[in-house]
Design an enzyme around this catalytic site. Structure first.
Site, PDB file in Angstrom:
ATOM      1  CE1 TYR A  55     -24.604  43.093 -18.064  1.00  0.00           C
ATOM      2  CE2 TYR A  55     -23.541  44.572 -19.630  1.00  0.00           C
ATOM      3  CZ  TYR A  55     -24.462  43.579 -19.353  1.00  0.00           C
ATOM      4  OH  TYR A  55     -25.251  43.073 -20.355  1.00  0.00           O
ATOM      5  CG  ASN A  91     -31.674  34.475 -13.149  1.00  0.00           C
ATOM      6  OD1 ASN A  91     -32.155  34.761 -14.243  1.00  0.00           O
ATOM      7  ND2 ASN A  91     -32.398  34.022 -12.141  1.00  0.00           N
ATOM      8  CG  ASP A  93     -29.391  36.843  -9.552  1.00  0.00           C
ATOM      9  OD1 ASP A  93     -29.107  35.741  -9.031  1.00  0.00           O
ATOM     10  OD2 ASP A  93     -30.506  37.083 -10.057  1.00  0.00           O
ATOM     11  CG  HIS A 115     -27.426  33.572 -20.271  1.00  0.00           C
ATOM     12  ND1 HIS A 115     -28.758  33.925 -20.319  1.00  0.00           N
ATOM     13  CD2 HIS A 115     -27.245  32.690 -21.283  1.00  0.00           C
ATOM     14  CE1 HIS A 115     -29.353  33.273 -21.312  1.00  0.00           C
ATOM     15  NE2 HIS A 115     -28.460  32.508 -21.901  1.00  0.00           N
ATOM     16  CB  CYS A 142      -5.996  40.455 -18.024  1.00  0.00           C
ATOM     17  SG  CYS A 142      -5.541  38.734 -17.931  1.00  0.00           S
ATOM     18  CB  CYS A 144      -2.626  38.207 -20.917  1.00  0.00           C
ATOM     19  SG  CYS A 144      -4.241  38.860 -21.414  1.00  0.00           S
ATOM     20  CB  SER A 181     -39.989  35.367 -21.140  1.00  0.00           C
ATOM     21  OG  SER A 181     -38.709  35.586 -21.693  1.00  0.00           O
TER      22      SER A 181
HETATM   23  N1  APR Z   1     -42.415  34.265 -10.227  1.00  0.00           N
HETATM   24  C1  APR Z   1     -42.367  33.480 -11.349  1.00  0.00           C
HETATM   25  N2  APR Z   1     -42.215  33.982 -12.581  1.00  0.00           N
HETATM   26  C2  APR Z   1     -42.075  35.318 -12.703  1.00  0.00           C
HETATM   27  C3  APR Z   1     -42.109  36.186 -11.587  1.00  0.00           C
HETATM   28  C4  APR Z   1     -42.301  35.601 -10.309  1.00  0.00           C
HETATM   29  N3  APR Z   1     -42.348  36.332  -9.196  1.00  0.00           N
HETATM   30  N4  APR Z   1     -41.951  37.455 -12.047  1.00  0.00           N
HETATM   31  C5  APR Z   1     -41.824  37.395 -13.373  1.00  0.00           C
HETATM   32  N5  APR Z   1     -41.907  36.108 -13.784  1.00  0.00           N
HETATM   33  C6  APR Z   1     -41.807  35.569 -15.146  1.00  0.00           C
HETATM   34  C7  APR Z   1     -42.365  36.487 -16.202  1.00  0.00           C
HETATM   35  O1  APR Z   1     -43.765  36.225 -16.387  1.00  0.00           O
HETATM   36  C8  APR Z   1     -41.530  36.088 -17.424  1.00  0.00           C
HETATM   37  O2  APR Z   1     -42.137  34.994 -18.117  1.00  0.00           O
HETATM   38  O3  APR Z   1     -40.428  35.453 -15.437  1.00  0.00           O
HETATM   39  C9  APR Z   1     -40.206  35.611 -16.821  1.00  0.00           C
HETATM   40  C10 APR Z   1     -39.044  36.568 -16.999  1.00  0.00           C
HETATM   41  O4  APR Z   1     -38.751  36.654 -18.362  1.00  0.00           O
HETATM   42  P1  APR Z   1     -37.549  37.553 -18.928  1.00  0.00           P
HETATM   43  O5  APR Z   1     -37.606  38.917 -18.306  1.00  0.00           O
HETATM   44  O6  APR Z   1     -37.595  37.469 -20.411  1.00  0.00           O
HETATM   45  O7  APR Z   1     -36.237  36.843 -18.352  1.00  0.00           O
HETATM   46  P2  APR Z   1     -35.504  35.533 -18.853  1.00  0.00           P
HETATM   47  O8  APR Z   1     -36.461  34.573 -19.477  1.00  0.00           O
HETATM   48  O9  APR Z   1     -34.668  35.059 -17.729  1.00  0.00           O
HETATM   49  O10 APR Z   1     -34.550  36.111 -19.978  1.00  0.00           O
HETATM   50  C11 APR Z   1     -33.679  35.213 -20.624  1.00  0.00           C
HETATM   51  O11 APR Z   1     -32.681  36.949 -21.929  1.00  0.00           O
HETATM   52  O12 APR Z   1     -31.979  39.164 -21.937  1.00  0.00           O
HETATM   53  C12 APR Z   1     -31.577  37.832 -21.923  1.00  0.00           C
HETATM   54  O13 APR Z   1     -29.567  36.908 -21.145  1.00  0.00           O
HETATM   55  C13 APR Z   1     -30.751  37.522 -20.713  1.00  0.00           C
HETATM   56  O14 APR Z   1     -30.785  35.603 -19.245  1.00  0.00           O
HETATM   57  C14 APR Z   1     -31.600  36.529 -19.948  1.00  0.00           C
HETATM   58  C15 APR Z   1     -32.412  35.887 -21.046  1.00  0.00           C
END
Ligand code: APR
Length: 237
Positions: A55, A91, A93, A115, A142, A144, A181
């Site tokens: 991280y 996210n 970030d 998250h 910390c 504490c 996703s």
């Molecule tokens: N524009 C739009 N969508 C996009 C782009 C883009 N340029 N690039 C990738 N994607 C889509 C992909 O097709 C996918 O469906 O973004 C999605 C990213 O999916 P993941 O990598 O699974 O990310 P996310 O859904 O944010 O993950 C959820 O899982 O690992 C944990 O805590 C973590 O917050 C995260 C959570």
């Protein structure tokens, strides 16, 4: 739509074009690691130095990326939308925050990091949270006496602000999911909660996602194109 209550959910896809890697790449690895080796409380208990370093590297990488057109469009929506709005991001970030800084005025952005956040530290004992910009691996404890850990919601932990998010979903008119996703709950279930509230639902994603079928409408393309177009249409007089 003027004055409609809107909930936006964003995922890794919204930051992909800024150069932040998504989680579920074709190799199933997240920056070379299995998710269970770096994103669970068990992994942290087993090898805290590995997890802290992982991280720390992600936090340092934030200095090399910048918000893209999708983050900027959502910041404009936050500034200009007259109705209720809640932007929930999975996210960790800070690209939504940076896009909103200086745009939404003196108030905080209408944004929740469900998250957690890379630029925050969490005390493993008293749960105090503090802004953090450097490395955590060798940080002082910390006040504490507890050890500081990344302020990230790992698998098996409870996301932040679920009460607020569920309340917003229960009363929203429109739910929009961007760049996620649809694999990780509870966020993957938000579309069903929105439907139960009678809301319209829209997905903006590069590819079909695990949840695409649950949306009233799915648009395919890069977030940097789809999100500004959607925001422009919504804000058009
Ligand atoms: N524009 C739009 N969508 C996009 C782009 C883009 N340029 N690039 C990738 N994607 C889509 C992909 O097709 C996918 O469906 O973004 C999605 C990213 O999916 P993941 O990598 O699974 O990310 P996310 O859904 O944010 O993950 C959820 O899982 O690992 C944990 O805590 C973590 O917050 C995260 C959570």
């Amino acid at each position: 739509m003027t004055g409609a209550r809107i909930v936006v959910l964003t995922g890794a896809g919204v930051s992909a074009e800024s150069g932040v890697p998504t989680f579920r790449g074709p190799d199933g690895l997240w920056e070379g690691h299995r998710v269970e080796d770096v994103a669970t409380p068990e992994a942290y208990a087993r090898d805290p130095v590995l997890v802290q370093r992982f991280y720390d590297a992600r936090r340092a990488a934030l200095g090399r990326v910048a918000p893209n057109a999708a983050h900027h469009a959502l910041a404009r929506l936050d500034r200009d939308w007259p109705g209720d709005l809640l932007i929930v991001t999975q996210n960790v970030d800070d690209l939504h925050d940076r896009a909103a800084a200086g745009v939404v005025g003196d108030r905080p952005p209408r944004l929740l990091h469900m998250h957690g956040e890379l630029r925050s530290a969490l005390c493993g004992r008293c749960n105090a949270r503090a802004p953090w910009s450097g490395d955590l691996v060798a940080a002082d404890p910390c006040d504490c006496g507890g050890r500081l850990r990344p302020d990230i919601v790992w698998f098996g932990e409870m996301p932040y602000a679920m009460d607020r998010i569920e309340a917003a979903l229960a009363t929203c008119d429109l739910f929009v999911s961007i760049g996620t996703s649809g694999n990780v709950y509870p966020a993957a279930g938000f579309v069903d909660l929105a439907h139960r509230a009678g809301a319209a639902t829209l997905e903006l994603n590069l590819d079909a996602s695990a949840g695409s079928a649950a949306f009233d409408e799915s648009r395919r393309g890069p977030a940097s194109v789809l999100v500004p177009a959607w925001v422009d249409a919504l804000l058009a007089p």
